[in-house]
Design an enzyme around this catalytic site. Structure first.
Site, PDB file in Angstrom:
ATOM      1  CD  GLU A 493     -30.921   7.134   0.678  1.00 45.41           C
ATOM      2  OE1 GLU A 493     -30.594   7.212   1.881  1.00 45.41           O
ATOM      3  OE2 GLU A 493     -31.099   6.048   0.097  1.00 45.41           O
ATOM      4  CD  GLU A 513     -25.621   6.244   2.302  1.00 43.55           C
ATOM      5  OE1 GLU A 513     -24.914   6.675   1.367  1.00 43.55           O
ATOM      6  OE2 GLU A 513     -26.644   6.814   2.696  1.00 43.55           O
TER       7      GLU A 513
HETATM    8  N1  COA Z   1     -24.965  10.442  12.100  1.00 44.45           N
HETATM    9  C1  COA Z   1     -24.696  10.732  13.386  1.00 44.45           C
HETATM   10  N2  COA Z   1     -23.833  11.694  13.759  1.00 44.45           N
HETATM   11  C2  COA Z   1     -23.227  12.390  12.782  1.00 44.45           C
HETATM   12  C3  COA Z   1     -23.462  12.131  11.418  1.00 44.45           C
HETATM   13  C4  COA Z   1     -24.384  11.100  11.089  1.00 44.45           C
HETATM   14  N3  COA Z   1     -24.687  10.795   9.832  1.00 44.45           N
HETATM   15  N4  COA Z   1     -22.696  12.965  10.691  1.00 44.45           N
HETATM   16  C5  COA Z   1     -22.014  13.738  11.563  1.00 44.45           C
HETATM   17  N5  COA Z   1     -22.338  13.395  12.820  1.00 44.45           N
HETATM   18  C6  COA Z   1     -21.835  13.984  14.068  1.00 44.45           C
HETATM   19  C7  COA Z   1     -20.376  13.639  14.286  1.00 44.45           C
HETATM   20  O1  COA Z   1     -20.245  12.359  14.885  1.00 44.45           O
HETATM   21  C8  COA Z   1     -19.948  14.760  15.210  1.00 44.45           C
HETATM   22  O2  COA Z   1     -20.379  14.482  16.517  1.00 44.45           O
HETATM   23  P1  COA Z   1     -19.389  14.732  17.772  1.00 44.45           P
HETATM   24  O3  COA Z   1     -19.147  16.217  17.738  1.00 44.45           O
HETATM   25  O4  COA Z   1     -20.222  14.293  18.939  1.00 44.45           O
HETATM   26  O5  COA Z   1     -18.174  13.924  17.522  1.00 44.45           O
HETATM   27  C9  COA Z   1     -20.778  15.942  14.712  1.00 44.45           C
HETATM   28  O6  COA Z   1     -21.858  15.397  13.959  1.00 44.45           O
HETATM   29  C10 COA Z   1     -19.992  16.883  13.800  1.00 44.45           C
HETATM   30  O7  COA Z   1     -19.404  16.110  12.773  1.00 44.45           O
HETATM   31  P2  COA Z   1     -17.815  16.116  12.462  1.00 44.45           P
HETATM   32  O8  COA Z   1     -17.462  14.803  11.846  1.00 44.45           O
HETATM   33  O9  COA Z   1     -17.053  16.541  13.652  1.00 44.45           O
HETATM   34  O10 COA Z   1     -17.763  17.286  11.385  1.00 44.45           O
HETATM   35  P3  COA Z   1     -16.728  17.414  10.203  1.00 44.45           P
HETATM   36  O11 COA Z   1     -17.007  18.719   9.564  1.00 44.45           O
HETATM   37  O12 COA Z   1     -15.352  17.107  10.655  1.00 44.45           O
HETATM   38  O13 COA Z   1     -17.147  16.229   9.162  1.00 44.45           O
HETATM   39  C11 COA Z   1     -18.709  14.941   7.844  1.00 44.45           C
HETATM   40  C12 COA Z   1     -18.407  16.271   8.558  1.00 44.45           C
HETATM   41  C13 COA Z   1     -20.124  15.006   7.335  1.00 44.45           C
HETATM   42  C14 COA Z   1     -17.766  14.731   6.659  1.00 44.45           C
HETATM   43  C15 COA Z   1     -18.546  13.753   8.835  1.00 44.45           C
HETATM   44  O14 COA Z   1     -19.268  14.055  10.007  1.00 44.45           O
HETATM   45  C16 COA Z   1     -19.083  12.456   8.308  1.00 44.45           C
HETATM   46  O15 COA Z   1     -18.415  11.788   7.551  1.00 44.45           O
HETATM   47  N6  COA Z   1     -20.323  12.085   8.681  1.00 44.45           N
HETATM   48  C17 COA Z   1     -20.957  10.878   8.250  1.00 44.45           C
HETATM   49  C18 COA Z   1     -21.611  11.097   6.906  1.00 44.45           C
HETATM   50  C19 COA Z   1     -22.216   9.816   6.401  1.00 44.45           C
HETATM   51  O16 COA Z   1     -21.548   8.840   6.200  1.00 44.45           O
HETATM   52  N7  COA Z   1     -23.531   9.863   6.182  1.00 44.45           N
HETATM   53  C20 COA Z   1     -24.268   8.758   5.709  1.00 44.45           C
HETATM   54  C21 COA Z   1     -24.780   8.001   6.843  1.00 44.45           C
HETATM   55  S1  COA Z   1     -25.594   6.538   6.338  1.00 44.45           S
END
Ligand code: COA
Length: 671
Positions: A493, A513
């Site tokens: 966004e 989302e």
């Molecule tokens: N907000 C807060 N923390 C986030 C985040 C977010 N949007 N996206 C990732 N993180 C954090 C994870 O919780 C993790 O923290 P930790 O190491 O303390 O557990 C760290 O960033 C690394 O992410 P991780 O999930 O371990 O990496 P990955 O490569 O396995 O997966 C994603 C990457 C992006 C697919 C996954 O983190 C994810 O689905 N994130 C949310 C994305 C999302 O829904 N965004 C929209 C939010 S409204």
């Protein structure tokens, strides 16, 4: 000579990725450093050197163990797990390192031993092979004093566990070629680490915090037990100092490093004698605590905070490291819950001053602030700012959360833009993300639980995060998004409000989302349809099914303007795009827009996960209403309010809880 930029990947260094690295020392940290390198650079040839064959054998067994665990957890596939273990050799003979282009010394903290090892290395490798030491305390000036080619040598200080802990201190000392520091920061950042540059003082930056934190805890043993001190300390750290010392067998290290600091900088650093007589501390594990009488707890708290701030202001006054790196390093490397400067920011300044005055009284000689405390807090916490040919490059840097956005970060970006946008010498801005994995993983999900169930608070949070985006809509100077990796949710966004997008080939976009039971409230239900109506069907699928949009598809649709093969080309393209848009850029239309109909779906995400029908209904209603809204502002307001509605659903509670618990949400039961 190149001037170092804050974002390491803005440089195009003279040397590329290493081909053959040797790690000297197969003890505790050496194999972990080696494993990190092989897991991020699988084509690398890696040689482990030790005087003990048994140590080498157990290091290679550790490699196999790590790879098997990564495979079992799905962090690596079978091919990757095999590649990590291929081309890894152990040897007791230094001749095995002859062809190395980088040698990392990770032997015992003994200056004579280290110098002998460097002589062995220098006798064998090419004169331009990089040599680094993993010392945690000994200044580079001293350990490299006998090297013939000092310019290729410095300290790269890793933190345990080095295969996973992202922090690495890179020491910028007088003897090192500037290009060396630039290259090391570049290669670390490119391989998932967070390099923190420091000057060449004893214990560098982070161990000055850690060692003195532990030493102060030991000096407090005349007032409380180790378990009591650890219990008080867990307000600030995930594990108390004595627990960590047990884990790291750290008592001799504190004796050694604080003796070094005391000899160089004064008696107040002298280590507590008790470190010499105790092997293991009787304390509580993280998560457990013992009761501590209030007055005792207050005394411990004051001293621990006092020492943290004393060391922090000293680090900043002596320019040992930057304030943002200090806070980030304390959290990522040392396990603090907040950086010392973040703690200072949360404390009324008079109270902070009281704590420092008390420290000055109880621990005479400890460094005290040389300027008003508030002056130490004036720095950008979540972004890095660089200048490339009159273009300000703003890098989102929250590596612990894949650069996720919150209102403080968006306000910080806005403040940087406001500071420079009226300067005639500034052509415009680029916004990019730190590292090469994520531009931004969306809005910080950690902020959501507190607003669940509160429609007004959630809608207001969307408006607050949008202050930056609304400003971008009105700007004359161009802002270009440079997608260095995934751009999810709020990250996408933000990118879609920039005036142009460029992306590396491996990047992708997603609006996940609805899979969290919420709506993308800061523009994604509005902007794409007004800006790229030709891609409306794609955005329907992104919003309703969380489909990914790969950079190449985005280019074909006209969402992205150009693709780059790597980070260096990305920034060149982004800067060129700013210059090309300097005269004018298109505005997002105020006019209502026609939408293609929502085709019936199976109510599932592209991954097959069942979505909440309530969330999908809210989404479709908001998208349809926003398309008809008579102005962009009115359409955006529909989005903020719809986000507020979604935050009050059972689906949002389930989706956000599931993310926190690292499990798939179950929307079937909540509707
Ligand atoms: N907000 C807060 N923390 C986030 C985040 C977010 N949007 N996206 C990732 N993180 C954090 C994870 O919780 C993790 O923290 P930790 O190491 O303390 O557990 C760290 O960033 C690394 O992410 P991780 O999930 O371990 O990496 P990955 O490569 O396995 O997966 C994603 C990457 C992006 C697919 C996954 O983190 C994810 O689905 N994130 C949310 C994305 C999302 O829904 N965004 C929209 C939010 S409204």
């Amino acid at each position: 000579m190149q001037v170092p930029l804050h974002n390491p990947l803005l440089h195009t260094p003279a040397r590329g990725v290493p081909r053959h690295v040797a790690v000297i020392g197969a003890g505790s940290i050496g194999p972990d450093i080696a494993y990190y390198l092989k897991s991020t650079l699988p084509d690398l040839k890696l040689t482990l050197i030790d005087i003990s064959q048994a140590a080498i054998d157990s290091a290679l067994a550790r490699f196999a163990d790590y790879a098997n665990k990564a495979l079992a957890k799905g962090k690596m596939n079978a091919q990757q797990a095999a590649a990590v273990q291929q081309n890894v050799h152990g040897s007791t003979d230094y001749d095995a390192i002859k062809a190395c282009d980088w040698v990392i010394e990770a032997a015992t903290e003994n200056i004579k031993l280290k110098r002998r090892i460097f002589a062995e290395i220098e006798a064998r490798v090419a004169s331009d092979a990089v040599i680094t030491s993993n010392t945690s305390s000994l200044p580079a000036e001293r350990i490299f004093s006998e090297l013939q080619h000092k310019e290729r040598a410095t300290v790269t200080h890793f933190f345990a566990p080095a295969w996973r802990n992202p922090a690495v201190e890179v020491i910028d000392w007088a003897g090192a070629a500037p290009e060396l520091v630039i290259w090391l920061r570049w290669i670390f950042c490119n391989t998932g680490k967070v390099p923190l540059t420091t000057t060449d003082v004893p214990c560098f930056m982070l161990d000055r915090i850690f060692d003195n934190w532990c030493n102060e805890a030991a000096l407090l043993l005349n007032q409380a037990s180790a378990a009591e001190i650890d219990s008080v300390a867990t307000e600030f750290v995930h594990a108390g100092p004595f627990f960590v010392l047990n884990l790291a067998r750290g008592n001799p290290i504190i004796t050694e490093t604080n003796t070094l600091q005391a000899d160089e900088e004064g008696e107040h650093y002298r280590p507590a004698p008790v470190f010499k007589s105790v092997q293991n501390w009787l304390t509580v594990a993280p998560g457990k605590r013992v009761d501590v009488p209030a007055a005792v707890a207050q005394g411990i708290r004051d001293r621990l905070l006092g020492i943290l701030w004393s060391q922090s202001v000293d680090i900043l006054d002596r320019a040992i490291g930057t304030p943002a790196d200090l806070d980030l390093g304390c959290c990522t490397a040392l396990g603090f819950k907040s950086g010392p400067l973040a703690l200072l920011r949360q404390t009324p300044l008079a109270e902070a001053q009281r704590i420092l005055d008390r420290l000055a009284q109880e621990r005479p000689g400890m460094p005290m602030p040389r300027k008003p405390l508030a002056d130490y807090l004036r720095f950008e916490r979540h972004v890095l700012v660089d200048d490339l040919d009159g273009v300000k490059v703003i890098t989102l840097r929250r590596p612990e959360a894949l650069n996720a956005l919150h209102d403080e970060m968006t306000d910080e970006i806005l403040a940087v833009i406001r500071r420079f946008e009226n300067e005639p010498g500034v052509a415009g801005f680029v916004i990019t993300g730190y590292g090469n994995k994520a531009f931004c993983a969306g809005a910080d999900i950690g902020r959501f639980p507190s607003m669940l169930g509160d429609k007004d608070a959630a809608a207001q949070y969307s408006r607050d995060c949008s202050r930056l985006l609304v400003h971008l809509d009105r700007m004359d100077k161009p802002v270009v998004a440079a997608l260095n990796g995934m751009a999810l949710g709020g990250g996408f966004e933000l990118a879609m409000r920039c005036h142009a997008l460029v992306a590396v080939e491996h990047s992708w976009m997603q609006l996940p989302e609805v899979s969290l039971g919420i709506l993308p409230g800061i523009g994604a239900m509005v902007v794409p349809y007004r800006r790229w109506p030709q891609a409306a069907a794609t955005f329907h699928a992104m919003l309703r099914r969380c489909e990914k949009l790969k950079a190449k598809q985005a280019l074909a649709l006209g969402v992205v303007d150009a693709l780059a093969k790597d980070s260096s080309e990305l920034i060149t393209l982004a800067v060129a795009r700013v210059q090309a848009l300097a005269q004018a850029h298109a505005r997002i239309s105020d006019a209502p827009v026609a939408l293609p109909a929502f085709e019936p779906t199976d109510g599932k995400a592209a991954t097959g996960m069942a979505l909440s029908p309530t969330t999908l209904a809210l989404l479709e209603r908001a998208v349809a209403q926003a398309a008809q809204a008579p102005s962009l502002a009115a359409a955006l307001e529909i989005g903020y309010l719809a986000f507020g509605d979604s935050a009050c659903t059972a689906a949002a509670r389930e989706g956000i809880a599931a993310f926190g618990e690292r499990r798939a949400p179950d929307f079937a039961t909540v509707g």
